[in-house]
Enzyme design. Structure first.
Site, PDB file in Angstrom:
ATOM      1  N   HIS A 175      -2.140 -92.964  -4.392  1.00 29.71           N
ATOM      2  CA  HIS A 175      -0.718 -93.342  -4.393  1.00 29.71           C
ATOM      3  C   HIS A 175      -0.440 -94.395  -5.472  1.00 29.71           C
ATOM      4  O   HIS A 175       0.512 -95.176  -5.350  1.00 29.71           O
ATOM      5  CB  HIS A 175      -0.274 -93.880  -3.023  1.00 29.71           C
ATOM      6  CG  HIS A 175      -0.475 -92.926  -1.896  1.00 29.71           C
ATOM      7  ND1 HIS A 175       0.512 -92.092  -1.419  1.00 29.71           N
ATOM      8  CD2 HIS A 175      -1.581 -92.658  -1.143  1.00 29.71           C
ATOM      9  CE1 HIS A 175       0.042 -91.355  -0.424  1.00 29.71           C
ATOM     10  NE2 HIS A 175      -1.235 -91.681  -0.239  1.00 29.71           N
ATOM     11  N   SER A 201       4.436 -95.400 -33.749  1.00 29.40           N
ATOM     12  CA  SER A 201       5.835 -95.796 -33.706  1.00 29.40           C
ATOM     13  C   SER A 201       6.369 -95.990 -35.112  1.00 29.40           C
ATOM     14  O   SER A 201       5.662 -96.463 -36.010  1.00 29.40           O
ATOM     15  CB  SER A 201       5.998 -97.096 -32.917  1.00 29.40           C
ATOM     16  OG  SER A 201       7.330 -97.567 -32.984  1.00 29.40           O
ATOM     17  N   LYS A 233       1.264 -99.904 -33.008  1.00 28.02           N
ATOM     18  CA  LYS A 233       1.286 -99.108 -31.788  1.00 28.02           C
ATOM     19  C   LYS A 233       0.558 -97.784 -32.016  1.00 28.02           C
ATOM     20  O   LYS A 233       0.762 -97.109 -33.017  1.00 28.02           O
ATOM     21  CB  LYS A 233       2.730 -98.824 -31.371  1.00 28.02           C
ATOM     22  CG  LYS A 233       2.883 -98.247 -29.975  1.00 28.02           C
ATOM     23  CD  LYS A 233       4.361 -98.247 -29.573  1.00 28.02           C
ATOM     24  CE  LYS A 233       4.545 -97.849 -28.126  1.00 28.02           C
ATOM     25  NZ  LYS A 233       4.260 -96.437 -27.888  1.00 28.02           N
ATOM     26  N   GLU A 255      -0.769 -86.464 -24.531  1.00 29.60           N
ATOM     27  CA  GLU A 255       0.634 -86.074 -24.385  1.00 29.60           C
ATOM     28  C   GLU A 255       0.809 -84.585 -24.675  1.00 29.60           C
ATOM     29  O   GLU A 255       1.513 -83.868 -23.944  1.00 29.60           O
ATOM     30  CB  GLU A 255       1.501 -86.900 -25.330  1.00 29.60           C
ATOM     31  CG  GLU A 255       1.578 -88.373 -24.964  1.00 29.60           C
ATOM     32  CD  GLU A 255       2.197 -89.227 -26.058  1.00 29.60           C
ATOM     33  OE1 GLU A 255       2.577 -90.367 -25.751  1.00 29.60           O
ATOM     34  OE2 GLU A 255       2.298 -88.758 -27.211  1.00 29.60           O
TER      35      GLU A 255
END
Length: 476
Positions: A193, A323, A329, A336
């Site tokens: 969870h 980015s 970054k 992804e």
């Protein structure tokens, strides 16, 4: 056709058609190009190779049975072999979204192979589009129909594609196994969870990923097995009209040899033509693989989140700047992409399911969209997972110190107290840990709930990562 391009004129049952002068395809292909300017997507190389193999096997069978001349059979076989070897794939321009049953693609193949066969027989004298002495319908397609050829090509192309996918899955599972061994000493907090759970070894997590890939690969192999059963020889409606009694078995035996696949005639040719359930089954197995890949990639993105404000239990290989505005970054680009690939495969499976149930009477005419979506799923999974394996999984590193901190900090360590002080008292210890920031061990020690020897044994985080019998309970 491009402006100013030289043309030749061919005629079919509907009349005259202008065809590019040097094209190996002919009138029916041009009509399909004009009728279906839909997606700009053309047939998968797997499908082109599959139909070429069928034409080769059929020509050999018909030649053996004396239904084609020696020269016709030889030239068709050679032309089909050239296509099978990767030549002339640019001569298959028909859109993947086309007329039902794949008639356009099938005639495209017949025309290309017929024209090439005639070139082979008369290298200096042939006129493309005259189809003498080899005709697309009368010779390349002898004893065949789109209605038995395309279902066969759909199945064979899928089997060829799966044959390329399976080694990629084996390698990916091995990559996860390698990380499982490398990371086995690393203790960390489990999470359920998205909340603290009992300790687990990072190696155990990665071993489970390897098992998931192997399970999916096994399911795909099982699902692909029915595709080896072919209805080639069924002709128009599965009755074998216009075929020699020995053609069916001979052609499929030839096709098995050409493709190196264990192909066999279907017990019932009508079933093989009417039902595409085996395609739905395979697509479902691919969907399950895609879903596992999404799940695993989500885990990797969470575990690598940060670097300073996330979990950062692992680092993924940096592949490109992440980015256009934030310097330094780096994003988890392949993880992804994994999710997007899984989504596409799931969407393809839905399209396939709808097409499979849309069959009517003796034929399912929705096979072109089934074939396109099935082969796309296999192809993008194969190509992506190959990169995912080598560019991502094998380069993952673990941050052992951070993992150790989480393993020592998880309030779920209190779970190990259940057999000794009971669930309710253990819950109070866990609640106190959350409220005060003190560790479970500190609270147990300060309240003298266990002896030091028991603390060392019962609250040993690594020991919690394997089954064990409870120690003797402390006295009240």
């Amino acid at each position: 056709m491009n402006q100013g391009e030289e043309i030749r004129q061919e005629s079919d049952s509907l009349g005259a058609v202008d065809v590019p002068a040097l094209a190996l395809y002919g009138a029916q292909t041009v009509r399909a190009i004009e009728n279906f300017p839909i997606s700009g997507l053309t047939a998968s190389p797997y499908l082109i190779r599959a139909i070429a193999a069928i034409k080769l096997a059929a020509a050999q069978a018909n030649g053996t049975l004396g239904l084609l001349t020696v020269d016709q059979a030889r030239a068709i076989r050679q032309a089909a072999q050239e296509v099978l070897d990767g030549r002339f794939h640019d001569q298959f321009p028909v859109d993947v979204f086309q007329a039902g049953a794949g008639v356009s693609f099938h005639m495209n193949a017949n025309e290309v192979i017929a024209n090439r066969a005639n070139q082979i027989l008369a290298p200096d004298a042939v006129t493309l589009g005259t189809y003498v002495p080899v005709h697309p319908n009368d010779h390349v397609n002898y004893g065949q129909s789109t209605n038995d050829v395309f279902p066969t090509a759909m199945r064979v192309s899928a089997l060829l594609a799966i044959r390329d996918l399976q080694p990629v899955l084996t390698s990916l599972a091995e990559a996860f196994d390698g990380k499982a061994q490398e990371f086995d000493p690393i203790l960390k907090s489990g999470r359920t969870h998205l909340q603290d759970a009992t300790p687990i070894r990072m190696g155990q997590e990665f071993a489970a990923y390897a098992r998931a890939i192997r399970s999916a690969a096994s399911a795909i192999s099982t699902a692909a097995e029915p595709l080896h059963e072919l209805g080639l020889g069924g002709s128009a409606v599965g009755t074998g009209i216009n075929t020699h009694p020995e053609y069916r078995a001979l052609a499929i035996r030839n096709l098995a040899r050409v493709t190196d696949l264990p192909l066999r005639p279907a017990d019932d040719m009508r079933f093989a033509m009417q039902s595409c359930a085996s395609v739905a089954t395979l697509s479902g197995a691919l969907r399950s693989l895609g879903l596992e890949i999404v799940r695993i990639s989500n885990d990797l993105r969470l575990l690598a989140s940060g670097p300073n404000t996330g979990l950062r239990e692992i680092d993924l290989p940096p592949l490109q700047p992440g980015s256009s505005i934030m310097p330094g970054k780096v994003n988890p680009v392949l993880a992804e992409l994994a999710a997007m690939i899984g989504f596409q495969v799931a969407g393809n499976d839905t399209a396939i399911a709808l097409a499979v149930q849309a069959g009517q009477l003796e034929l399912n005419v929705m096979m072109p969209t089934m074939t396109h979506n099935l082969l796309q799923s296999i192809t993008i999974l194969t190509n992506f997972l190959r990169e995912f394996d080598h560019r991502c999984i094998r380069g993952i590193t673990a941050n052992a110190d951070r993992c150790a901190l989480y393993a020592a900090s998880t309030v779920a360590l209190a779970t190990a107290l259940n057999p000794y002080i009971g669930y309710r008292r253990a819950a109070e210890v866990a609640k106190q840990s959350v409220q005060t920031g003190r560790s479970i061990i500190e609270i147990v020690r300060s309240e003298k709930l266990l002896s030091e020897a028991q603390i060392a044994t019962i609250l040993d985080a690594r020991a919690m990562t394997e089954p064990r019998a409870p120690e003797e309970k402390p006295t009240a």
